[in-house]
Design a protein around this motif. Structure first.
Motif, mmCIF file in Angstrom:
data_model
loop_
_atom_site.group_PDB
_atom_site.id
_atom_site.type_symbol
_atom_site.label_atom_id
_atom_site.label_comp_id
_atom_site.label_asym_id
_atom_site.label_seq_id
_atom_site.Cartn_x
_atom_site.Cartn_y
_atom_site.Cartn_z
ATOM 1 N N ALA A 15 65.017 71.343 -103.146
ATOM 2 C CA ALA A 15 64.135 70.781 -102.114
ATOM 3 C C ALA A 15 64.530 69.368 -101.711
ATOM 4 O O ALA A 15 63.733 68.633 -101.147
ATOM 5 N N SER A 16 65.788 68.992 -101.961
ATOM 6 C CA SER A 16 66.209 67.656 -101.537
ATOM 7 C C SER A 16 66.507 67.605 -100.041
ATOM 8 O O SER A 16 66.681 66.536 -99.466
ATOM 9 N N ARG A 17 66.567 68.769 -99.416
ATOM 10 C CA ARG A 17 66.754 68.820 -97.956
ATOM 11 C C ARG A 17 66.354 70.219 -97.468
ATOM 12 O O ARG A 17 65.960 71.089 -98.261
ATOM 13 N N GLY A 38 67.507 69.361 -107.135
ATOM 14 C CA GLY A 38 68.754 69.516 -106.387
ATOM 15 C C GLY A 38 69.828 68.985 -107.325
ATOM 16 O O GLY A 38 69.502 68.392 -108.359
ATOM 17 N N ARG A 39 71.105 69.198 -106.982
ATOM 18 C CA ARG A 39 72.151 68.712 -107.895
ATOM 19 C C ARG A 39 72.528 67.268 -107.581
ATOM 20 O O ARG A 39 72.805 66.484 -108.466
ATOM 21 N N ASP A 40 72.561 66.912 -106.305
ATOM 22 C CA ASP A 40 73.023 65.590 -105.912
ATOM 23 C C ASP A 40 71.891 64.561 -106.085
ATOM 24 O O ASP A 40 70.861 64.628 -105.402
ATOM 25 N N ASN A 89 61.490 79.614 -105.662
ATOM 26 C CA ASN A 89 62.942 79.707 -105.909
ATOM 27 C C ASN A 89 63.676 79.630 -104.577
ATOM 28 O O ASN A 89 64.043 80.645 -103.995
ATOM 29 N N ASN A 90 63.855 78.385 -104.139
ATOM 30 C CA ASN A 90 64.442 78.158 -102.818
ATOM 31 C C ASN A 90 65.932 77.816 -102.877
ATOM 32 O O ASN A 90 66.658 78.098 -101.912
ATOM 33 N N ALA A 91 66.414 77.228 -103.988
ATOM 34 C CA ALA A 91 67.819 76.772 -104.051
ATOM 35 C C ALA A 91 68.754 77.932 -103.716
ATOM 36 O O ALA A 91 68.634 79.022 -104.273
ATOM 37 N N ALA A 155 78.828 88.122 -100.758
ATOM 38 C CA ALA A 155 78.147 87.518 -101.917
ATOM 39 C C ALA A 155 76.726 87.124 -101.529
ATOM 40 O O ALA A 155 75.767 87.397 -102.259
ATOM 41 N N TYR A 156 76.592 86.479 -100.375
ATOM 42 C CA TYR A 156 75.268 86.035 -99.933
ATOM 43 C C TYR A 156 74.342 87.236 -99.730
ATOM 44 O O TYR A 156 73.230 87.279 -100.257
ATOM 45 N N GLY A 157 74.831 88.219 -98.988
ATOM 46 C CA GLY A 157 74.005 89.408 -98.707
ATOM 47 C C GLY A 157 73.627 90.136 -99.990
ATOM 48 O O GLY A 157 72.472 90.518 -100.181
ATOM 49 N N VAL A 188 66.184 82.024 -89.251
ATOM 50 C CA VAL A 188 67.374 81.165 -89.257
ATOM 51 C C VAL A 188 66.960 79.745 -88.867
ATOM 52 O O VAL A 188 66.390 79.519 -87.805
ATOM 53 N N VAL A 189 67.230 78.819 -89.783
ATOM 54 C CA VAL A 189 66.898 77.413 -89.560
ATOM 55 C C VAL A 189 68.206 76.639 -89.642
ATOM 56 O O VAL A 189 68.958 76.821 -90.615
ATOM 57 N N LYS A 190 68.479 75.793 -88.667
ATOM 58 C CA LYS A 190 69.795 75.123 -88.664
ATOM 59 C C LYS A 190 69.852 73.975 -89.668
ATOM 60 O O LYS A 190 69.810 72.811 -89.325
ATOM 61 N N THR A 191 69.958 74.341 -90.926
ATOM 62 C CA THR A 191 70.082 73.382 -92.032
ATOM 63 C C THR A 191 71.560 73.264 -92.392
ATOM 64 O O THR A 191 72.409 73.930 -91.801
ATOM 65 N N GLU A 192 71.823 72.475 -93.457
ATOM 66 C CA GLU A 192 73.229 72.341 -93.916
ATOM 67 C C GLU A 192 73.823 73.680 -94.329
ATOM 68 O O GLU A 192 75.017 73.896 -94.226
HETATM 69 P P1 NAP Z 1 70.265 73.714 -97.535
HETATM 70 O O1 NAP Z 1 69.795 72.895 -96.410
HETATM 71 O O2 NAP Z 1 71.714 73.814 -97.796
HETATM 72 O O3 NAP Z 1 69.515 73.196 -98.864
HETATM 73 C C1 NAP Z 1 69.780 73.779 -100.088
HETATM 74 C C2 NAP Z 1 69.066 73.015 -101.181
HETATM 75 O O4 NAP Z 1 69.364 73.656 -102.426
HETATM 76 C C3 NAP Z 1 69.529 71.581 -101.310
HETATM 77 O O5 NAP Z 1 68.458 70.775 -101.762
HETATM 78 C C4 NAP Z 1 70.606 71.663 -102.390
HETATM 79 O O6 NAP Z 1 70.788 70.413 -103.024
HETATM 80 C C5 NAP Z 1 69.968 72.689 -103.316
HETATM 81 N N1 NAP Z 1 70.902 73.424 -104.166
HETATM 82 C C6 NAP Z 1 72.036 74.083 -103.826
HETATM 83 N N2 NAP Z 1 72.607 74.592 -104.914
HETATM 84 C C7 NAP Z 1 71.820 74.276 -105.966
HETATM 85 C C8 NAP Z 1 71.893 74.500 -107.362
HETATM 86 N N3 NAP Z 1 72.920 75.175 -107.908
HETATM 87 N N4 NAP Z 1 70.905 74.031 -108.151
HETATM 88 C C9 NAP Z 1 69.870 73.335 -107.619
HETATM 89 N N5 NAP Z 1 69.751 73.076 -106.315
HETATM 90 C C10 NAP Z 1 70.724 73.526 -105.511
HETATM 91 O O7 NAP Z 1 69.755 75.219 -97.433
HETATM 92 P P2 NAP Z 1 68.478 75.853 -96.687
HETATM 93 O O8 NAP Z 1 68.938 76.389 -95.394
HETATM 94 O O9 NAP Z 1 67.327 74.903 -96.715
HETATM 95 O O10 NAP Z 1 68.229 77.116 -97.610
HETATM 96 C C11 NAP Z 1 67.155 77.177 -98.533
HETATM 97 C C12 NAP Z 1 66.942 78.634 -98.925
HETATM 98 O O11 NAP Z 1 66.592 79.393 -97.760
HETATM 99 C C13 NAP Z 1 68.175 79.309 -99.519
HETATM 100 O O12 NAP Z 1 67.791 80.162 -100.566
HETATM 101 C C14 NAP Z 1 68.709 80.141 -98.361
HETATM 102 O O13 NAP Z 1 69.445 81.258 -98.773
HETATM 103 C C15 NAP Z 1 67.422 80.530 -97.677
HETATM 104 N N6 NAP Z 1 67.621 80.910 -96.272
HETATM 105 C C16 NAP Z 1 68.030 79.991 -95.365
HETATM 106 C C17 NAP Z 1 68.211 80.357 -94.050
HETATM 107 C C18 NAP Z 1 68.626 79.386 -92.978
HETATM 108 O O14 NAP Z 1 68.758 79.802 -91.831
HETATM 109 N N7 NAP Z 1 68.821 78.105 -93.281
HETATM 110 C C19 NAP Z 1 67.988 81.678 -93.646
HETATM 111 C C20 NAP Z 1 67.580 82.597 -94.600
HETATM 112 C C21 NAP Z 1 67.389 82.192 -95.917
HETATM 113 P P3 NAP Z 1 72.201 70.062 -103.752
HETATM 114 O O15 NAP Z 1 73.311 70.531 -102.845
HETATM 115 O O16 NAP Z 1 72.172 68.580 -103.948
HETATM 116 O O17 NAP Z 1 72.166 70.786 -105.049
#
Ligand code: NAP
Length: 267
Positions: A15-17, A38-40, A89-91, A155-157, A188-192
């Motif tokens: 949840a750091s971003r 988060g890890r960072d 469980n969002n990571a 892998a993701y799927g 779909v959310v335009k995150t990192e």
């Molecule tokens: P994101 O912006 O990349 O954020 C991922 C977060 O998880 C960051 O805080 C990251 O911090 C942390 N993280 C990554 N690896 C980790 C680890 N091994 N241990 C602990 N923390 C970890 O991703 P997001 O888009 O918000 O995605 C969040 C969730 O939503 C994911 O499960 C993703 O599959 C799901 N999702 C996203 C989308 C989308 O469109 N964005 C669509 C469907 C599902 P650090 O890198 O510092 O560890």
């Protein structure tokens, strides 16, 4: 704020971003006390600083794929708040693109380690405490990768499809303990997670091919966070269910509109 989560303690991984951060903010706005990880460490500290404006938050550096690291995070959460009512469980990570015969096996396995085993690790560490408390709620994150498997992101799927089965099995294992387990797709959310994909040639190519699908499935992060709040407020009798921030009905409507527009575009 309506205080719907007052007296609740939530542990939100990753949840750091991104989506996790938005969920943390929404839970704090509803009165929950929240642990984020988060890890960072730097981005975690920045997130904590921002979130503290909204309420009580604890940041713990943790890699969910490492059970020891998860156990330390859970211990720190219990030491700080005394309980855990909600586990989100969002990571998650997505960064492996390519055909199975060509992909780096270690990178492939890492996606499974974070998305699937990371979720297992957190459940494994938290559930005994939820049992002692007399219940709790676990919320997992899937994605359209689980519903609409596509090439080059196996892998993701696979990890997200496995999480759907994991959620349903776990829900049945702990129903009698008052622990609910549900899963949702944030849209779909335009995150990192998405934008990082375009930094590799294969990823950029993949994104360009599914651009139309990304548009179809796009939803604001606030909608995903609102669904996570709604799920945290549901009774524990609702368990083993799958939810979508952008409903399948809305998707079908968008797809129909998209098809019509394309037809018109071709004329
Ligand atoms: P994101 O912006 O990349 O954020 C991922 C977060 O998880 C960051 O805080 C990251 O911090 C942390 N993280 C990554 N690896 C980790 C680890 N091994 N241990 C602990 N923390 C970890 O991703 P997001 O888009 O918000 O995605 C969040 C969730 O939503 C994911 O499960 C993703 O599959 C799901 N999702 C996203 C989308 C989308 O469109 N964005 C669509 C469907 C599902 P650090 O890198 O510092 O560890």
């Amino acid at each position: 704020m309506s205080g719907r989560l007052r007296d609740q303690v939530a542990l939100i991984t990753g949840a750091s971003r991104g989506i996790g951060y938005a969920i943390a903010k929404a839970y704090l706005a509803e009165g929950a006390r929240v642990t984020i990880c988060g890890r960072d460490e730097k981005s975690l500290a920045n997130a904590v600083e921002q979130l503290q404006i909204a309420g009580s938050v604890l940041g713990i550096s943790c890699d969910v794929s490492d059970l020891r690291s998860v156990q330390k995070m859970v211990a720190a959460t219990l030491a700080q708040w005394g309980r855990v009512d909600l586990l989100v469980n969002n990571a998650g990570i997505s960064m492996t693109y390519g055909r199975v015969g060509e992909i780096d096996p270690a990178a492939w396995a890492n996606v499974i380690a974070v998305n699937l085993i990371g979720t297992f690790n957190c459940c494994h560490a938290v559930i005994p405490y939820m049992q002692k408390q007399g219940g709790g709620k676990i919320i997992n994150l899937k994605g359209y990768g689980a519903d609409f498997p596509s090439p080059y992101v196996t892998a993701y799927g696979a990890s997200k499809a496995a999480l759907v089965a994991f959620t349903k099995s776990l829900a049945r294992e702990y129903k009698q303990d008052g622990i609910s387990v549900n899963i949702f797709s944030p849209g779909v959310v335009k995150t990192e997670l998405i934008t990082n994909v375009s930094t590799t040639p294969k990823g950029a190519d993949h994104l360009s091919r599914i651009d139309w699908a990304i548009d179809l499935m796009a939803g604001p992060v606030d909608r995903a966070a609102a669904l996570a709040v709604k799920m945290a407020c549901m009774g524990t009798e609702i368990t083993g269910k799958s939810f979508h921030a952008v409903s399948i009905r809305r998707l079908l409507l968008r797809a129909a509109r998209y098809g019509i527009n394309r037809l018109w575009g071709k004329r």
